[in-house]
Scaffold this motif. Structure first.
Motif, PDB file in Angstrom:
ATOM      1  N   ASN A  12       0.906  -1.142   0.137  1.00 50.88           N
ATOM      2  CA  ASN A  12       0.149   0.114   0.209  1.00 50.88           C
ATOM      3  C   ASN A  12       0.956   1.143   0.249  1.00 50.88           C
ATOM      4  OD1 ASN A  12      -1.794   1.998   0.502  1.00 50.88           O
ATOM      5  ND2 ASN A  12      -2.659   1.034   2.343  1.00 50.88           N
ATOM      6  N   PRO A  13       1.550   1.559  -1.249  1.00 54.07           N
ATOM      7  CA  PRO A  13       2.517   2.506  -1.332  1.00 54.07           C
ATOM      8  C   PRO A  13       2.100   3.986  -0.890  1.00 54.07           C
ATOM      9  CG  PRO A  13       1.985   1.909  -3.455  1.00 54.07           C
ATOM     10  CD  PRO A  13       1.286   1.105  -2.383  1.00 54.07           C
ATOM     11  N   GLY A  14       0.590   4.304  -0.950  1.00 54.11           N
ATOM     12  CA  GLY A  14       0.281   5.444  -0.612  1.00 54.11           C
ATOM     13  C   GLY A  14      -0.209   5.496   0.861  1.00 54.11           C
ATOM     14  N   ASN A  15      -0.218   4.605   1.509  1.00 58.29           N
ATOM     15  CA  ASN A  15      -0.693   4.381   2.896  1.00 58.29           C
ATOM     16  C   ASN A  15      -2.328   4.885   3.197  1.00 58.29           C
ATOM     17  OD1 ASN A  15       1.773   3.236   4.259  1.00 58.29           O
ATOM     18  ND2 ASN A  15       2.581   5.222   4.108  1.00 58.29           N
ATOM     19  N   ILE A  16      -2.930   4.164   2.287  1.00 55.17           N
ATOM     20  CA  ILE A  16      -4.519   4.506   2.375  1.00 55.17           C
ATOM     21  C   ILE A  16      -5.015   3.888   3.475  1.00 55.17           C
ATOM     22  CG2 ILE A  16      -6.685   4.106   0.969  1.00 55.17           C
ATOM     23  CD1 ILE A  16      -5.113   3.992  -1.737  1.00 55.17           C
ATOM     24  N   ARG A  17      -5.728   4.578   4.404  1.00 50.62           N
ATOM     25  CA  ARG A  17      -6.366   4.208   5.556  1.00 50.62           C
ATOM     26  C   ARG A  17      -7.357   3.337   5.326  1.00 50.62           C
ATOM     27  NH1 ARG A  17      -4.122   6.257  10.085  1.00 50.62           N
ATOM     28  NH2 ARG A  17      -3.137   8.416   9.631  1.00 50.62           N
ATOM     29  N   LEU A  18      -7.572   2.438   6.298  1.00 48.35           N
ATOM     30  CA  LEU A  18      -8.811   1.447   6.304  1.00 48.35           C
ATOM     31  C   LEU A  18     -10.312   2.346   6.304  1.00 48.35           C
ATOM     32  CD1 LEU A  18      -7.816  -0.836   9.021  1.00 48.35           C
ATOM     33  CD2 LEU A  18      -7.808  -1.654   6.635  1.00 48.35           C
ATOM     34  N   SER A  19     -11.258   1.811   5.294  1.00 49.90           N
ATOM     35  CA  SER A  19     -12.443   2.307   5.284  1.00 49.90           C
ATOM     36  C   SER A  19     -13.390   1.437   4.994  1.00 49.90           C
ATOM     37  CB  SER A  19     -12.412   3.617   4.074  1.00 49.90           C
ATOM     38  OG  SER A  19     -11.919   2.892   2.997  1.00 49.90           O
ATOM     39  N   LYS A  20     -14.555   1.729   4.443  1.00 46.43           N
ATOM     40  CA  LYS A  20     -15.540   0.946   3.955  1.00 46.43           C
ATOM     41  C   LYS A  20     -15.551   0.425   2.499  1.00 46.43           C
ATOM     42  CE  LYS A  20     -18.949   2.474   7.110  1.00 46.43           C
ATOM     43  NZ  LYS A  20     -20.298   3.550   7.031  1.00 46.43           N
ATOM     44  N   ASP A  21     -14.358   1.332   1.837  1.00 44.15           N
ATOM     45  CA  ASP A  21     -14.052   0.699   0.359  1.00 44.15           C
ATOM     46  C   ASP A  21     -13.467  -0.657   0.367  1.00 44.15           C
ATOM     47  OD1 ASP A  21     -14.597   3.403  -0.390  1.00 44.15           O
ATOM     48  OD2 ASP A  21     -12.728   3.834   0.091  1.00 44.15           O
ATOM     49  N   LYS A  22     -14.044  -1.357  -0.466  1.00 48.16           N
ATOM     50  CA  LYS A  22     -13.755  -2.655  -0.766  1.00 48.16           C
ATOM     51  C   LYS A  22     -12.928  -2.767  -2.305  1.00 48.16           C
ATOM     52  CE  LYS A  22     -16.349  -4.323   2.392  1.00 48.16           C
ATOM     53  NZ  LYS A  22     -15.766  -4.369   3.568  1.00 48.16           N
ATOM     54  N   TRP A  23     -11.635  -2.330  -1.968  1.00 48.59           N
ATOM     55  CA  TRP A  23     -10.561  -2.224  -3.016  1.00 48.59           C
ATOM     56  C   TRP A  23     -10.313  -3.592  -3.863  1.00 48.59           C
ATOM     57  CZ3 TRP A  23      -9.550   2.298  -4.948  1.00 48.59           C
ATOM     58  CH2 TRP A  23      -9.615   3.404  -4.218  1.00 48.59           C
ATOM     59  N   GLN A  24     -10.027  -3.819  -5.068  1.00 48.78           N
ATOM     60  CA  GLN A  24      -9.604  -5.143  -5.485  1.00 48.78           C
ATOM     61  C   GLN A  24      -8.123  -5.223  -5.068  1.00 48.78           C
ATOM     62  OE1 GLN A  24      -9.672  -4.668  -9.966  1.00 48.78           O
ATOM     63  NE2 GLN A  24     -11.557  -4.092 -10.040  1.00 48.78           N
ATOM     64  N   GLY A  25      -7.881  -6.575  -5.014  1.00 46.56           N
ATOM     65  CA  GLY A  25      -6.508  -6.822  -4.685  1.00 46.56           C
ATOM     66  C   GLY A  25      -6.336  -6.840  -3.062  1.00 46.56           C
ATOM     67  N   PHE A  38      -2.685  -4.926   0.626  1.00 44.14           N
ATOM     68  CA  PHE A  38      -3.036  -5.505  -0.655  1.00 44.14           C
ATOM     69  C   PHE A  38      -2.198  -6.722  -1.009  1.00 44.14           C
ATOM     70  CE2 PHE A  38      -4.211  -1.013  -0.887  1.00 44.14           C
ATOM     71  CZ  PHE A  38      -5.291  -1.212  -1.452  1.00 44.14           C
ATOM     72  N   ILE A  39      -2.497  -7.555  -1.889  1.00 41.54           N
ATOM     73  CA  ILE A  39      -1.839  -8.982  -2.030  1.00 41.54           C
ATOM     74  C   ILE A  39      -0.589  -8.550  -2.890  1.00 41.54           C
ATOM     75  CG2 ILE A  39      -3.810 -10.379  -1.812  1.00 41.54           C
ATOM     76  CD1 ILE A  39      -4.074 -10.523  -4.954  1.00 41.54           C
ATOM     77  N   ALA A  40      -0.455  -7.476  -3.590  1.00 44.26           N
ATOM     78  CA  ALA A  40       0.547  -7.384  -4.640  1.00 44.26           C
ATOM     79  C   ALA A  40       0.822  -5.789  -4.641  1.00 44.26           C
ATOM     80  CB  ALA A  40       0.441  -7.788  -5.849  1.00 44.26           C
ATOM     81  N   PRO A  41       1.859  -5.127  -4.751  1.00 43.45           N
ATOM     82  CA  PRO A  41       2.145  -3.613  -5.046  1.00 43.45           C
ATOM     83  C   PRO A  41       1.228  -3.099  -6.079  1.00 43.45           C
ATOM     84  CG  PRO A  41       4.365  -4.734  -4.913  1.00 43.45           C
ATOM     85  CD  PRO A  41       3.241  -5.887  -4.872  1.00 43.45           C
TER      86      PRO A  41
END
Length: 134
Positions: A12-25, A38-41
């Motif tokens: 997570n190179p941007g250090n995105i904080r935990l939220s309700k978002d359901k990101w791919q990967g 994330f499972i990969a960069p």
């Protein structure tokens, strides 16, 4: 041996904080407690780029300074220094308006954010793979 920075350990190179978002990967199990893992960069870069695109579309961000003021608010960061570092890395002024649909621009923007967040240059193939996954 020095441990990788947290953002890179989490892919997570941007250090995105935990939220309700359901990101791919996303990793199936999120063990960090603060930041997504994330499972990969490439998936972390995809989320970073998509977030920047959403800042443009949903919040009206236009200049690098506007994006970074939202990405790294002064309540948590030395925002002016962050803006300067991103602009220096991209070789653009703070008033530069990135085209959120341009691959080269957004990969450079994501790479610059990753460098500020982690202190290590981005692996360009990971950034490009993140763009391709959009």
């Amino acid at each position: 041996m020095t441990q990788l920075p947290r953002g890179l350990r989490n892919n997570n190179p941007g250090n995105i904080r935990l939220s309700k978002d359901k990101w791919q990967g996303l990793r199936q199990e999120q063990t960090d407690g603060t930041f997504f893992q994330f499972i990969a960069p490439m998936w972390g870069y995809r989320a970073l780029i998509r977030t920047l695109q959403n800042y443009h579309r949903l919040h009206g961000c236009r200049t690098i300074a506007e994006y970074i003021n939202r990405w790294a608010p002064a309540t948590e960061n030395h925002t002016s220094g962050y803006i300067s570092a991103v602009c220096r890395e991209m070789q653009v002024p703070t008033t530069f308006e990135p085209d959120v649909n341009d691959q080269a621009t957004m990969c450079a923007f994501a790479s610059a954010i990753s460098l500020v967040e982690n202190g290590i240059p981005a692996v360009q193939q990971d950034v490009l793979d993140g763009w391709k996954a959009l």
